[in-house]
Motif scaffolding. Sequence first.
Motif, short mmCIF file in Angstrom:
data_model
loop_
_atom_site.label_atom_id
_atom_site.label_comp_id
_atom_site.label_asym_id
_atom_site.label_seq_id
_atom_site.Cartn_x
_atom_site.Cartn_y
_atom_site.Cartn_z
N LYS A 19 0.98 -1.27 0.01
CA LYS A 19 0.07 -0.12 0.11
C LYS A 19 0.85 1.33 0.01
O LYS A 19 0.66 2.18 -0.97
N GLN A 20 1.85 1.36 0.84
CA GLN A 20 2.68 2.34 0.86
C GLN A 20 3.55 2.86 -0.28
O GLN A 20 3.55 3.95 -0.90
N GLN B 176 2.64 1.81 -3.23
CA GLN B 176 1.89 2.27 -4.36
C GLN B 176 1.34 3.75 -4.25
O GLN B 176 1.38 4.37 -5.25
N GLU B 177 1.12 4.10 -3.13
CA GLU B 177 0.75 5.74 -2.78
C GLU B 177 2.05 6.43 -3.30
O GLU B 177 1.74 7.44 -3.78
N ASP B 178 3.26 6.02 -2.86
CA ASP B 178 4.50 6.72 -3.31
C ASP B 178 4.59 6.85 -4.79
O ASP B 178 4.95 7.87 -5.39
N LEU C 293 2.12 6.37 -7.14
CA LEU C 293 1.10 7.10 -7.80
C LEU C 293 1.41 8.61 -8.18
O LEU C 293 1.11 9.14 -9.32
N LEU D 280 -6.19 2.49 -7.05
CA LEU D 280 -5.95 3.84 -6.86
C LEU D 280 -5.79 4.60 -8.23
O LEU D 280 -6.36 5.84 -8.16
N ARG E 234 -8.41 7.66 -7.95
CA ARG E 234 -7.62 8.99 -7.70
C ARG E 234 -7.31 9.57 -9.19
O ARG E 234 -6.79 10.65 -8.90
#
Length: 207
Positions: A38-39, A41-43, A45, A69, A73
């Motif tokens: 998760k982290q 993928q957030e980074d 994106l 995401l 998003r």
Amino acid sequence: MASNPASWATGGPVTSPFARPRGMRGRAAGRFMWWTNKQHQEDVLGALDIRPQDRVLEVGYGPGGLLRLLATRTEAAVIRGVDPSAEMRAAATRANRAAVRAGRVTLGLGTADRTGLADQSVDRVVSVNNVAIWPDLEAGLRELHRVVRPGGTVVIAWHGGYSPGRIARRLRLPGDKLDRIEDALRKIFGEVTRIELRSVDVFKAVR
């Protein structure tokens, strides 16, 4: 293709259930990836810099977390994915059911070096935490160069970064392997940037 192809990064066969998840172990690996990536993928994106109407390809989508995401998003018009695991295609389809039904997300079976996409058919390509288990680094990069349009971007991320967690610290690649990725990208892409995000080392290449 051999059931356990060798990794370009280690030279040895890839036996991890995370490489090509199948069966009960594969489903367990998918659940583990869903939470631990998760982290990362957030980074990644933000590094992708998705623009309205972009066509995006994810290589190695696993259980479908980054696909979600991208669908929720961003304003990407088309989101496609290829993964070698039928188990992960089923999991990612469930995780993105509405977007798949709407035709915005399309999931297929494939690999970095065999995506099955047409030449210059996408604007962005992303690969998170699977480049080190590709059998042939250069073949994979040539394929991604082929499918991305001129001016398009390829983003490749692997465990690492400036503040890695325990798993990322254990899995991060040594400097010579990171250099090989960068050198291989520079041979075929016009512009290559290497950056450390919080939890991943990222290569951003523009065709």
